[in-house]
Design a protein around this motif. Structure first.
Motif, mmCIF file in Angstrom:
data_model
loop_
_atom_site.group_PDB
_atom_site.id
_atom_site.type_symbol
_atom_site.label_atom_id
_atom_site.label_comp_id
_atom_site.label_asym_id
_atom_site.label_seq_id
_atom_site.Cartn_x
_atom_site.Cartn_y
_atom_site.Cartn_z
ATOM 1 N N UNK A 103 -16.024 -16.371 -17.027
ATOM 2 C CA UNK A 103 -17.198 -15.622 -16.586
ATOM 3 C C UNK A 103 -18.494 -16.290 -17.008
ATOM 4 N N UNK A 104 -18.403 -17.089 -18.080
ATOM 5 C CA UNK A 104 -19.566 -17.831 -18.564
ATOM 6 C C UNK A 104 -19.642 -19.185 -17.879
ATOM 7 N N UNK A 105 -20.849 -19.658 -17.667
ATOM 8 C CA UNK A 105 -21.055 -21.034 -17.232
ATOM 9 C C UNK A 105 -22.323 -21.567 -17.873
ATOM 10 N N UNK A 106 -22.269 -22.769 -18.450
ATOM 11 C CA UNK A 106 -23.505 -23.391 -18.929
ATOM 12 C C UNK A 106 -24.404 -23.720 -17.749
ATOM 13 N N UNK A 107 -25.676 -23.859 -18.019
ATOM 14 C CA UNK A 107 -26.623 -24.189 -16.941
ATOM 15 C C UNK A 107 -26.593 -25.693 -16.724
ATOM 16 N N UNK A 143 -15.084 -21.711 -12.797
ATOM 17 C CA UNK A 143 -16.354 -21.267 -13.357
ATOM 18 C C UNK A 143 -17.291 -20.788 -12.247
ATOM 19 N N UNK A 144 -18.096 -19.757 -12.511
ATOM 20 C CA UNK A 144 -19.138 -19.396 -11.550
ATOM 21 C C UNK A 144 -20.288 -20.399 -11.635
ATOM 22 N N UNK A 181 -12.892 -21.567 -21.180
ATOM 23 C CA UNK A 181 -13.990 -21.044 -21.989
ATOM 24 C C UNK A 181 -13.580 -19.677 -22.527
ATOM 25 N N UNK A 182 -13.821 -19.419 -23.798
ATOM 26 C CA UNK A 182 -13.383 -18.177 -24.435
ATOM 27 C C UNK A 182 -14.413 -17.063 -24.337
ATOM 28 N N UNK A 183 -15.500 -17.285 -23.605
ATOM 29 C CA UNK A 183 -16.546 -16.270 -23.490
ATOM 30 C C UNK A 183 -16.398 -15.505 -22.175
ATOM 31 N N UNK A 184 -15.535 -14.523 -22.170
ATOM 32 C CA UNK A 184 -15.298 -13.745 -20.959
ATOM 33 C C UNK A 184 -14.386 -14.507 -20.028
#
Length: 312
Positions: free
Chosen positions: A132-136, A227-228, A154-157
């Motif tokens: 659910x997370x994506x870096x910019x 990833x979104x 990724x462990x953030x959501x």
């Protein structure tokens, strides 16, 4: 859409963060139709008891979901054991899970996106997990999708399925092979050159991370995470409040109120992979963090930085 995935939330000793996570999650369009399982770890020492009890007061009366089940641990397990055991218990029953921790704020469309991806990619054995997370990242306007692939979970959501989770080697039995093979480490680090360092710290007992072992199993199976393009998760725990999280602005994102369109087919984009790898590659501060762990002063430096922030 098929049956919605259950949601798992891991909490510990941060009542303010936990409240924000739950309030945002309740605003999701599918919250009222979703089952929520909350795992609360017990206090590690007497100084944590009050905060743990405050968290348990919050989670004892959560509304806004189809059903809420709370598991209060009687003894401290630590995050890694809590996640491994908690996810295994729920995924064995429901075949799929969406997982959050207590410092993650979700977009109102987070659950819709995660459930859509779980349904769309369930039979695609190249997909390991959903993030659910994506870096910019720097992504060209010519890129036509609203999601992308990366070789690192990724462990953030995040979300995954039982058949993927069941393949993880939590003991990392073949670590010596990776340690001695420069080419293999280089391949592993295509998701960021911090990965081999983290796994080394895990195997040496300097950190206790379920996530790096999860990602290493993903690498060995040559699978990808979806990833979104724009993040549906914001981490508000980069404030020294967590056991593992550092204090940094590197991972700061704008929380996006949109639901990405999920393509029927998606391939790895080499330019996005380069941008993704650059984001996670260690900078000078990161290398100093690795060095400080290996000489045993990381926790001391973290306490000093936390104290200096309070003074300021």
């Amino acid at each position: 859409m098929k049956d919605l995935s259950p949601i798992i939330l891991f909490v510990y000793n941060r009542p303010n963060h936990t409240s924000k996570t739950l309030e945002a999650l309740k605003l999701n369009t599918l919250a009222s139709q979703s089952e929520l399982f909350i795992f609360s770890d017990a206090a590690k020492n007497s100084s944590q008891i009050e905060d743990v009890n405050n968290v348990r007061d919050i989670i004892s009366d959560v509304k806004g979901f189809k059903n809420v089940t709370v598991y209060n641990a009687e003894q401290n397990k630590g995050l890694a054991t809590s996640v491994i055991n908690g996810v295994t218990a729920i995924i064995n029953k429901y075949e799929k899970v969406i997982v959050l921790e207590d410092d993650l704020v979700t977009s109102p469309h987070f659950l819709a996106y995660m459930n859509s991806c779980l349904e769309s990619f369930e039979l695609n054995n190249n997909i390991w997990s959903i993030s659910g997370y994506s870096p910019e990242l720097e992504i060209k306007n010519s890129y036509k999708h609203e999601v992308y692939l990366a070789p690192r979970g990724c462990s953030w959501g995040w979300a995954t399925w039982k058949d993927r989770w069941a393949t993880i080697d939590w003991n990392v039995e073949d670590y010596q092979r990776l340690k001695l093979d420069i080419r293999l480490r280089r391949e592993f680090n295509k998701g960021g050159n911090d990965l081999a360092f983290m796994l080394g710290d895990q195997m040496a007992g300097r950190i206790d991370s379920w996530a790096i072992r999860w990602v290493y199993s993903q690498f060995k199976q040559s699978k990808y995470t979806v990833y979104p393009l724009k993040s549906l998760i914001m981490n508000n725990g980069m404030d020294f409040s967590g056991t593992h999280a550092p204090n940094t602005d590197k991972y700061t994102v704008t929380l996006n109120n949109y639901k990405p369109n999920i393509p029927t087919k998606i391939d790895m984009d080499s330019e996005i992979l380069k941008s993704f790898r650059r984001f996670y590659n260690l900078n000078i501060s990161g290398f100093l963090g690795v060095a400080s762990r290996r000489i045993g002063i990381y926790k001391t430096l973290k306490k000093l930085r936390k104290k200096s922030k309070k003074v300021i």
